[in-house]
Enzyme design. Sequence first.
Site, PDB file in Angstrom:
ATOM      1  CB  CYS A  89      -9.673  -1.812   8.650  1.00 47.24           C
ATOM      2  SG  CYS A  89      -8.796  -1.237   7.467  1.00 47.24           S
TER       3      CYS A  89
ATOM      4  CB  THR B 221      -8.483   3.961 -16.446  1.00 51.31           C
ATOM      5  OG1 THR B 221      -9.489   3.594 -17.441  1.00 51.31           O
ATOM      6  CG2 THR B 221      -7.694   5.001 -17.046  1.00 51.31           C
TER       7      THR B 221
ATOM      8  CB  SER C 190      -0.950  -0.042   1.254  1.00 52.72           C
ATOM      9  OG  SER C 190      -1.500   1.149   1.259  1.00 52.72           O
TER      10      SER C 190
END
Length: 403
Positions: free
Chosen positions: A350, A259, A221
């Site tokens: 989270c 994309t 990440s």
Amino acid sequence: MAFDPASYVYLDYAATSPLCEEAAAAMAPYQASGRANLAVGANANSLHGPGRAAFEALEAARRSLARDLGARRPSEIVLTSGATEADDAAVLGIARAAADERRRRGAGAGFVPHVVTTAVEHDAVLAPARRLEKEGFRVTRLSPNRQGFVDSAALAEALCADTVLVSVQAANSEVGSVQPVAALARAAHEAGALFHTDAVQALGKVPLDLAAAGVDAASLSAHKVGGPKGVGALYLRSRTPFEAHLIGGGQEGGMRSGTQNVAGAAGFAAAVHAAVGMLEGESARLRELRDRLYARLAKIPGVEATVAVEAGSEDFLPNIVHVLVDGFESETLILRLDMQGFGVSGGSACSSHSLEPSHVLRALGVDADRALGALRVSMGRWTSERDVDAFVCALEASLDWDM
């Protein structure tokens, strides 16, 4: 009390890190608007000039990431929207593809694909593992020892002829235990299984050479190392069986359609390059701060280190301190500290809104009531000794809060 970023002491780097100067500079060309943005702001899959310029910027970022992460080929870096997508794609995509490959090779009617992970993984690994169970896979969740480590011998005992994938994190986001990834990968390979590691917290904190470690896949990440949010990567070793999780236009070599975020990739690559370049010195500095903080917290009645971290130890991340506070709930202390200008957490961001004790702490054998009083302090590039000392004073004030 109004939030004042100028005086606030941020100690939640494991949740996210502030955007670093190197990433901001790399992304600056993409902040222009209109015609000025055409130099690098086009779709990297278009054939015209602006598209080719964007494609070259994207591939330059991929090459940089490959070098800094120890990948043998740039094509082994699959850009994603973040680590959660990378974890989902790895666990689901590799397990399904490996199971299908076994069946094609004649695994037999009694074949039940088996996945091994641990009870202390991030939910981005545990959730797809549960989905695999619904699809008929058998899943084993290994319990670590009290310090959070998974033993390669214990893994070897859990493996069987039907095991297709092992997924073990490189470092724990709550207590900081650094796993013996290379040894675990060898154990998996000796049993004929593939190996994935969630390397999000390890990146930029401990040496990370993915090819040398022998892993087949790794999740990464950007925002944990000072890069932008919304971009990450899945390292996927060449020829590793994989079923694409996101399908459509076939971008990223068919491994992840959609994309690409060229600006994010540029910032990601710059942040990783900066973190790897300063790794040795910065890890040593943070380790000293970690040890200083643990030593000072040990003198406060009712505050106990969750795991035993010896001074100078490299078995735990250099930037994480985790303690249990008797008689308090995490939320109470976090809010009291926040009011004094200090940002910490109770564990993984989270699950910060969950009222349940951390699954990591429960897996370590921490009593549920004590687990509710957990505090995680995570430091980074801009954390100073003064910040650490001031935090200790703020915590003492929080414990003596006059209601």
